[in-house]
Motif scaffolding. Sequence first.
Motif, PDB file in Angstrom:
ATOM      1  N   ASP A   5       0.811  -1.214   0.000  1.00 15.21           N
ATOM      2  CA  ASP A   5       0.000   0.000   0.000  1.00 15.21           C
ATOM      3  C   ASP A   5       0.849   1.270   0.000  1.00 15.21           C
ATOM      4  OD1 ASP A   5       1.020  -0.255   2.540  1.00 15.21           O
ATOM      5  OD2 ASP A   5      -0.879   0.138   3.580  1.00 15.21           O
ATOM      6  N   LEU A   6       2.138   1.140  -0.299  1.00 12.57           N
ATOM      7  CA  LEU A   6       3.015   2.309  -0.350  1.00 12.57           C
ATOM      8  C   LEU A   6       2.507   3.274  -1.421  1.00 12.57           C
ATOM      9  CD1 LEU A   6       5.706   3.504   0.750  1.00 12.57           C
ATOM     10  CD2 LEU A   6       6.834   2.396  -1.185  1.00 12.57           C
ATOM     11  N   ALA A   7       2.143   4.489  -0.992  1.00 10.83           N
ATOM     12  CA  ALA A   7       1.515   5.444  -1.906  1.00 10.83           C
ATOM     13  C   ALA A   7       2.506   6.063  -2.874  1.00 10.83           C
ATOM     14  CB  ALA A   7       0.816   6.544  -1.100  1.00 10.83           C
ATOM     15  N   GLY A   8       3.706   6.251  -2.452  1.00  9.17           N
ATOM     16  CA  GLY A   8       4.706   6.906  -3.281  1.00  9.17           C
ATOM     17  C   GLY A   8       5.869   7.347  -2.416  1.00  9.17           C
ATOM     18  N   THR A   9       6.992   7.657  -3.049  1.00  4.61           N
ATOM     19  CA  THR A   9       8.193   7.974  -2.294  1.00  4.61           C
ATOM     20  C   THR A   9       8.996   9.087  -2.951  1.00  4.61           C
ATOM     21  OG1 THR A   9       9.553   6.385  -3.520  1.00  4.61           O
ATOM     22  CG2 THR A   9       8.410   5.565  -1.566  1.00  4.61           C
ATOM     23  N   VAL A  10       9.859   9.667  -2.140  1.00  2.64           N
ATOM     24  CA  VAL A  10      10.958  10.486  -2.638  1.00  2.64           C
ATOM     25  C   VAL A  10      12.216   9.685  -2.329  1.00  2.64           C
ATOM     26  CG1 VAL A  10      12.213  12.664  -2.473  1.00  2.64           C
ATOM     27  CG2 VAL A  10       9.715  12.629  -2.231  1.00  2.64           C
ATOM     28  N   VAL A  11      12.980   9.351  -3.362  1.00  2.19           N
ATOM     29  CA  VAL A  11      14.097   8.421  -3.228  1.00  2.19           C
ATOM     30  C   VAL A  11      15.425   9.143  -3.404  1.00  2.19           C
ATOM     31  CG1 VAL A  11      15.198   6.349  -4.167  1.00  2.19           C
ATOM     32  CG2 VAL A  11      12.704   6.502  -4.093  1.00  2.19           C
ATOM     33  N   THR A  12      16.382   8.773  -2.570  1.00  2.00           N
ATOM     34  CA  THR A  12      17.765   9.183  -2.782  1.00  2.00           C
ATOM     35  C   THR A  12      18.606   7.927  -2.917  1.00  2.00           C
ATOM     36  OG1 THR A  12      19.586  10.560  -1.991  1.00  2.00           O
ATOM     37  CG2 THR A  12      18.333   9.359  -0.320  1.00  2.00           C
ATOM     38  N   ILE A  13      19.730   8.014  -3.627  1.00  2.70           N
ATOM     39  CA  ILE A  13      20.493   6.835  -4.019  1.00  2.70           C
ATOM     40  C   ILE A  13      21.964   7.029  -3.661  1.00  2.70           C
ATOM     41  CG2 ILE A  13      21.106   5.316  -5.949  1.00  2.70           C
ATOM     42  CD1 ILE A  13      18.781   6.881  -7.491  1.00  2.70           C
ATOM     43  N   GLY A  14      22.575   6.012  -3.053  1.00  2.00           N
ATOM     44  CA  GLY A  14      24.002   6.093  -2.796  1.00  2.00           C
ATOM     45  C   GLY A  14      24.453   5.063  -1.786  1.00  2.00           C
ATOM     46  N   VAL A  15      25.764   4.867  -1.696  1.00  2.00           N
ATOM     47  CA  VAL A  15      26.316   4.003  -0.654  1.00  2.00           C
ATOM     48  C   VAL A  15      26.185   4.684   0.710  1.00  2.00           C
ATOM     49  CG1 VAL A  15      28.394   2.851   0.191  1.00  2.00           C
ATOM     50  CG2 VAL A  15      27.906   2.902  -2.261  1.00  2.00           C
ATOM     51  N   PHE A  16      26.357   6.001   0.736  1.00  2.00           N
ATOM     52  CA  PHE A  16      26.245   6.799   1.975  1.00  2.00           C
ATOM     53  C   PHE A  16      27.223   6.323   3.035  1.00  2.00           C
ATOM     54  CE2 PHE A  16      21.899   7.037   0.125  1.00  2.00           C
ATOM     55  CZ  PHE A  16      21.906   8.388  -0.177  1.00  2.00           C
ATOM     56  N   ASP A  17      28.426   5.945   2.616  1.00  2.00           N
ATOM     57  CA  ASP A  17      29.407   5.465   3.581  1.00  2.00           C
ATOM     58  C   ASP A  17      29.831   6.594   4.508  1.00  2.00           C
ATOM     59  OD1 ASP A  17      31.200   3.847   4.899  1.00  2.00           O
ATOM     60  OD2 ASP A  17      32.813   4.184   3.451  1.00  2.00           O
ATOM     61  N   GLY A  18      29.595   6.406   5.804  1.00  2.00           N
ATOM     62  CA  GLY A  18      29.934   7.420   6.792  1.00  2.00           C
ATOM     63  C   GLY A  18      28.861   8.457   7.025  1.00  2.00           C
TER      64      GLY A  18
ATOM     65  N   LEU B 132       9.998   0.969  -5.955  1.00  2.00           N
ATOM     66  CA  LEU B 132       9.989   1.978  -4.893  1.00  2.00           C
ATOM     67  C   LEU B 132       8.946   3.072  -5.093  1.00  2.00           C
ATOM     68  CD1 LEU B 132      13.847   2.326  -4.338  1.00  2.00           C
ATOM     69  CD2 LEU B 132      12.199   1.059  -2.955  1.00  2.00           C
ATOM     70  N   LYS B 133       8.244   3.051  -6.224  1.00  2.00           N
ATOM     71  CA  LYS B 133       7.145   3.995  -6.487  1.00  2.00           C
ATOM     72  C   LYS B 133       7.605   5.452  -6.338  1.00  2.00           C
ATOM     73  CE  LYS B 133       3.402   0.818  -5.174  1.00  2.00           C
ATOM     74  NZ  LYS B 133       4.229  -0.365  -4.980  1.00  2.00           N
TER      75      LYS B 133
END
Length: 331
Positions: A15-28, A116-117
């Motif tokens: 039922d996930l309506a929608g998202t704002v997505v960010t992408i990366g390893v985000f190490d640290g 991920l919508k």
Amino acid sequence: MSIKVWHRPEDIPSDLAGTVVTIGVFDGVHKGHRAVLKETVRQAKERGLASVALTFDPHPATVHSKVNVHLVSTLDDRIDRLAAAGISAVYVQKYTLEYAKSSPREFVERQLVGELKAHAVVVGEDVRFGCHNAGDGAVLVELGAELGIDVTLVSDLTAPEGRRWSSTWVRELLASGDVAGAARVLGRRHRIRGEVVHGFQRGRAIGFPTANLTGDNLGEVPADGVYAGWLVRSVEGAPAAEYLPAAISVGTNPHFAGRDRTVEVHVLGRSDLNLYGEPIAVDFVEYLRPMLSFDSLEGLLDQMDEDLRSTAEILGVPTAGRVDPAAVTAV
């Protein structure tokens, strides 16, 4: 704050309506990352959507080069930092060579939109994605316009001296023992995590019992030396973590002709801690000195006494001396 962690498409709520997505390893999760995360969370709140960080494990460079990339932080720490930044959910993508074959279009259509919508995507301006890193910011903007996704490219943030905040910079600083400099880039103290293991118990015999960590899955361990810092425990039932002032030794213990590189953490003034088998974190505050071999045990003890005084002064806690070996309760 709690954060949802997804590892497979089936974990994503239907039922996930929608998202704002960010992408990366985000190490640290350093200062540069946090600018991207802040904008992701802002847009998600504005749109009434979930904020999602798509991250990768293991590090893509490890998979492609078959050389283990030493990460600044463990995956658990990374998730904790993403939660602290306000992210609602993390999708931990298992990174494989098969996964890396997806074209930029396939990645956006199948994972960002299909799974991920995503209604919007927020990334750093240096983003690369898809097979052979063929996708960049311009490609993402183009695909977003075609597929109805708003794309925000966040400009790189730089330190006052002009260098870009980066995980590479953090690793360089830690490799030289400059944990204070690393904290400046990270925006907080550098932390490693591990489970306390049995050592040779030499420390307890001379009044300096230690909690020992070893292995390759602690996060990026700083250069050999002695540091001031904190041992951090998550005590069951307690509302917050417990921070214990500590002198931290990293290295092979040359005075005793040691071979294995370990992290040994002595909590100031405490002989009553039994931490074997317990998962702990260690926060590094300041470098004190290099690892040394001494002409005598007395010379070692005198230096360790000085290490305790320096640690207490740096951390702003009462000075504590050696503990009575007979009072040590760990077994």
